[in-house]
Design a protein around this motif. Structure first.
Motif: not given
Length: 337
Positions: A100, A104-105, A174, A179, A182-183, A187
């Motif tokens: 994940s 996302l990265s 957070w 999720f 993970h975001f 980042t």
């Protein structure tokens, strides 16, 4: 009266058949031409064998033994460490978190790097300043990045939640939601590595012949059409390289996830624990089991190899998609004849 040929002329065929002796300097020159390329690249392979290949093989040796951190080497257990790890739910959760965060990265990172490189390749002022500035996040230590972003994405006093509260939106948990964590970690990864990949794409863009853009301008193509019709096709090999290296690095993420909270355990429910963090927890955490930690390391190695092969096949097929010459029909061949 018969005329006899001189002795030296009679012996000339035999002298011609004798092998010519090559001087030692000529042999040395041939050896230099043949061996020098291998000598130039040998330091890399020697260092790789010491720092990469030997630890990999030794980790495989540990993974088939009952090996504890304090007790040392035990009996040979075969694949028992692998089966024990695969039976644990924490392994599959760490694998899910790793994929994940990787998706996302890596995907936004490559896209953003190409766009920023195209902007830096344009005729803008202070090119050197912007090109140096885009690499500054890469110089920052990953632990420092993790500590700063863990405060930015804080649950109670974080900067992002303060901005969301200012516009009337509910704060994001957070450090609790999987999720969202993970975001936030993705980042951090994008912040550090986007500039590095940008310089790689920028170097590749500067190698594109300017005649292609001049011909496109004459044909009336705009900047966007030039970007998708000239720049992207010419960057296929570079995109393939960046995708593969991003895959290898993204699946081994550790620093950003480790520094996302003070405990460094991957969350209360292991919601952002990655495979590398799981390896640390097995070897130096609660279980102190080097055998199982080595088994997870080898499973991660196999996953990286599999994903790398898939990425290579996909990107190589894309890179050669536009290089095939169109087939001429039979009617066209008859007309040419």
């Amino acid at each position: 009266m018969t005329v006899q040929s001189p002795p030296n002329q009679a012996l000339q065929p035999e002298l011609d058949r004798r092998p010519t002796r090559i001087a030692f300097s000529q042999k040395l020159g041939k050896w230099d031409v043949k061996l020098s390329p291998y000598l130039y690249i040998s330091p890399f392979f020697i260092l790789f064998a010491i720092t990469g290949l030997f630890p990999l093989l030794y980790t495989g040796y540990i993974s088939v033994h009952e090996w504890h951190t304090l007790g040392g080497k035990g009996a040979f257990v075969g694949l028992d460490n692998f089966t024990a790890v695969l039976d644990q739910a924490t392994f599959w959760k760490a694998l899910r978190n790793t994929f994940s965060i990787f998706l996302l990265s890596s995907v936004p990172q490559v896209i953003a790097a190409i766009i920023i490189a195209a902007i830096l390749n344009a005729n803008i002022r202070a090119k050197t300043f912007w090109r140096m500035g885009v690499l500054l996040p890469y110089v920052v230590a990953p632990i420092a990045v993790g500590l700063i972003f863990s405060r930015i994405f804080g649950d109670q006093f974080g900067l992002v939640n303060a901005l969301l509260d200012g516009i009337g939106l509910d704060p994001v948990r957070w450090h609790s939601d999987a999720f969202a964590s993970h975001f936030a970690i993705a980042t951090m990864v994008n912040f550090r590595w986007t500039g590095y990949n940008t310089l790689i794409f920028l170097a590749a863009m500067q190698a594109i012949p300017g005649e292609l853009y001049e011909a496109a301008i004459i044909d009336g193509a705009g900047r966007i059409r030039q970007f998708f019709s000239i720049t992207i096709p010419q960057l296929r090999a570079t995109i393939m390289f960046v995708v593969i290296t991003s895959t290898i690095g993204g699946l081994q993420i550790f620093d950003e996830a480790r520094a996302f909270d003070a405990q460094g355990r991957g969350g209360g429910d292991k919601q952002w624990m990655t495979l590398t963090m799981y390896i640390q927890d097995l070897g130096w955490g609660n279980q102190l089991n080097f055998g199982r930690a080595a088994a997870v390391a080898w499973l991660l190695f196999l996953v990286i190899i599999a994903i790398g092969i898939v990425n290579f096949l996909i990107t190589s097929r894309i890179s050669t998609a536009g290089t095939k010459t169109p087939k001429t029909s039979k009617k066209a061949k008859k007309v040419k004849l």
